[in-house]
Design a protein around this motif. Structure first.
Motif, short mmCIF file in Angstrom:
data_model
loop_
_atom_site.label_atom_id
_atom_site.label_comp_id
_atom_site.label_asym_id
_atom_site.label_seq_id
_atom_site.Cartn_x
_atom_site.Cartn_y
_atom_site.Cartn_z
N GLU A 1 0.83 -1.20 0.00
CA GLU A 1 0.00 0.00 0.00
C GLU A 1 0.87 1.26 0.00
O GLU A 1 0.60 2.22 -0.72
CB GLU A 1 -0.94 0.03 1.22
CG GLU A 1 -2.00 -1.04 1.21
CD GLU A 1 -1.50 -2.36 1.79
OE1 GLU A 1 -0.46 -2.37 2.50
OE2 GLU A 1 -2.13 -3.39 1.51
N PHE A 2 1.92 1.25 0.81
CA PHE A 2 2.82 2.40 0.87
C PHE A 2 3.53 2.58 -0.48
O PHE A 2 3.61 3.69 -0.99
CB PHE A 2 3.86 2.22 1.98
CG PHE A 2 4.83 3.36 2.06
CD1 PHE A 2 4.52 4.49 2.79
CD2 PHE A 2 6.05 3.33 1.39
CE1 PHE A 2 5.40 5.56 2.86
CE2 PHE A 2 6.93 4.39 1.45
CZ PHE A 2 6.61 5.50 2.20
N LYS A 3 4.02 1.50 -1.05
CA LYS A 3 4.73 1.58 -2.33
C LYS A 3 3.81 2.10 -3.43
O LYS A 3 4.24 2.88 -4.28
CB LYS A 3 5.31 0.22 -2.70
CG LYS A 3 6.46 -0.17 -1.80
CD LYS A 3 7.00 -1.53 -2.15
CE LYS A 3 8.11 -1.92 -1.19
NZ LYS A 3 8.67 -3.23 -1.48
N GLU A 4 2.57 1.68 -3.42
CA GLU A 4 1.60 2.13 -4.42
C GLU A 4 1.35 3.64 -4.29
O GLU A 4 1.31 4.36 -5.28
CB GLU A 4 0.28 1.37 -4.27
CG GLU A 4 -0.75 1.67 -5.33
CD GLU A 4 -0.36 1.20 -6.71
OE1 GLU A 4 -0.83 1.82 -7.69
OE2 GLU A 4 0.41 0.23 -6.84
N ALA A 5 1.20 4.10 -3.06
CA ALA A 5 0.94 5.52 -2.83
C ALA A 5 2.18 6.37 -3.11
O ALA A 5 2.08 7.52 -3.52
CB ALA A 5 0.48 5.74 -1.39
N LYS B 1 4.67 5.79 -5.34
CA LYS B 1 5.27 5.74 -6.67
C LYS B 1 5.04 7.02 -7.47
O LYS B 1 5.87 7.39 -8.29
CB LYS B 1 4.80 4.52 -7.45
CG LYS B 1 3.39 4.53 -7.91
CD LYS B 1 3.10 3.24 -8.67
CE LYS B 1 1.68 3.22 -9.17
NZ LYS B 1 1.41 1.99 -9.88
N ILE B 2 3.96 7.75 -7.21
CA ILE B 2 3.72 9.01 -7.91
C ILE B 2 4.78 10.03 -7.48
O ILE B 2 5.39 10.70 -8.31
CB ILE B 2 2.30 9.53 -7.63
CG1 ILE B 2 1.29 8.58 -8.25
CG2 ILE B 2 2.12 10.94 -8.15
CD1 ILE B 2 -0.14 8.86 -7.87
N ARG B 3 5.00 10.13 -6.16
CA ARG B 3 6.02 11.06 -5.67
C ARG B 3 7.40 10.65 -6.16
O ARG B 3 8.22 11.50 -6.52
CB ARG B 3 6.01 11.10 -4.15
CG ARG B 3 7.07 12.03 -3.63
CD ARG B 3 7.04 12.21 -2.16
NE ARG B 3 8.16 13.07 -1.78
CZ ARG B 3 8.34 13.53 -0.59
NH1 ARG B 3 7.50 13.23 0.37
NH2 ARG B 3 9.37 14.28 -0.33
N SER B 4 7.66 9.38 -6.22
CA SER B 4 8.95 8.89 -6.69
C SER B 4 9.21 9.36 -8.12
O SER B 4 10.32 9.78 -8.45
CB SER B 4 8.97 7.37 -6.61
OG SER B 4 10.12 6.85 -7.20
N GLY B 5 8.19 9.31 -8.96
CA GLY B 5 8.33 9.73 -10.35
C GLY B 5 8.62 11.21 -10.48
O GLY B 5 9.49 11.63 -11.25
N ILE B 6 7.89 12.05 -9.73
CA ILE B 6 8.11 13.49 -9.84
C ILE B 6 9.46 13.88 -9.24
O ILE B 6 10.11 14.82 -9.72
CB ILE B 6 6.95 14.30 -9.22
CG1 ILE B 6 7.03 15.77 -9.62
CG2 ILE B 6 6.91 14.16 -7.72
CD1 ILE B 6 6.90 16.05 -11.08
N GLU B 7 9.91 13.17 -8.21
CA GLU B 7 11.23 13.46 -7.64
C GLU B 7 12.33 13.17 -8.66
O GLU B 7 13.31 13.91 -8.75
CB GLU B 7 11.47 12.66 -6.37
CG GLU B 7 10.64 13.11 -5.20
CD GLU B 7 10.95 14.52 -4.71
OE1 GLU B 7 12.09 14.98 -4.90
OE2 GLU B 7 10.04 15.15 -4.16
#
Length: 80
Positions: A10-14, A16-22
């Motif tokens: 659940e944490f990884k799913e939430a 991944k969006i921030r990971s991409g923008i970073e």
């Protein structure tokens, strides 16, 4: 405690969006000089940011198009 939470799907799913923008922010700062603009004033800064983001997008599109066409550096066989 926090490490267990970060290991959940659940944490990884939430996250991944921030990971991409970073990753995008990092690319803009390191490869396109967004961390050190040499101009002052809101209109000039706005234009510089727009042009740098556009350059990043064009570069990414060209890499995608070349990879899809099979002519990019990823498509070439490794030299021996």
């Amino acid at each position: 405690m926090r490490q267990r939470e970060q290991a959940t799907s659940e944490f990884k799913e939430a996250y991944k969006i921030r990971s991409g923008i970073e990753a995008t922010n990092s690319e803009l700062k390191r490869r396109h000089g967004m961390g050190r603009l040499r101009i002052r004033g809101r209109p000039q800064v706005k234009l510089a940011v727009y042009l740098k983001a556009s350059a990043c997008n064009v570069k990414r599109y060209l890499q995608y198009a070349l990879k899809k066409a099979g002519t990019g550096p990823e498509a070439a066989p490794a030299a021996v």
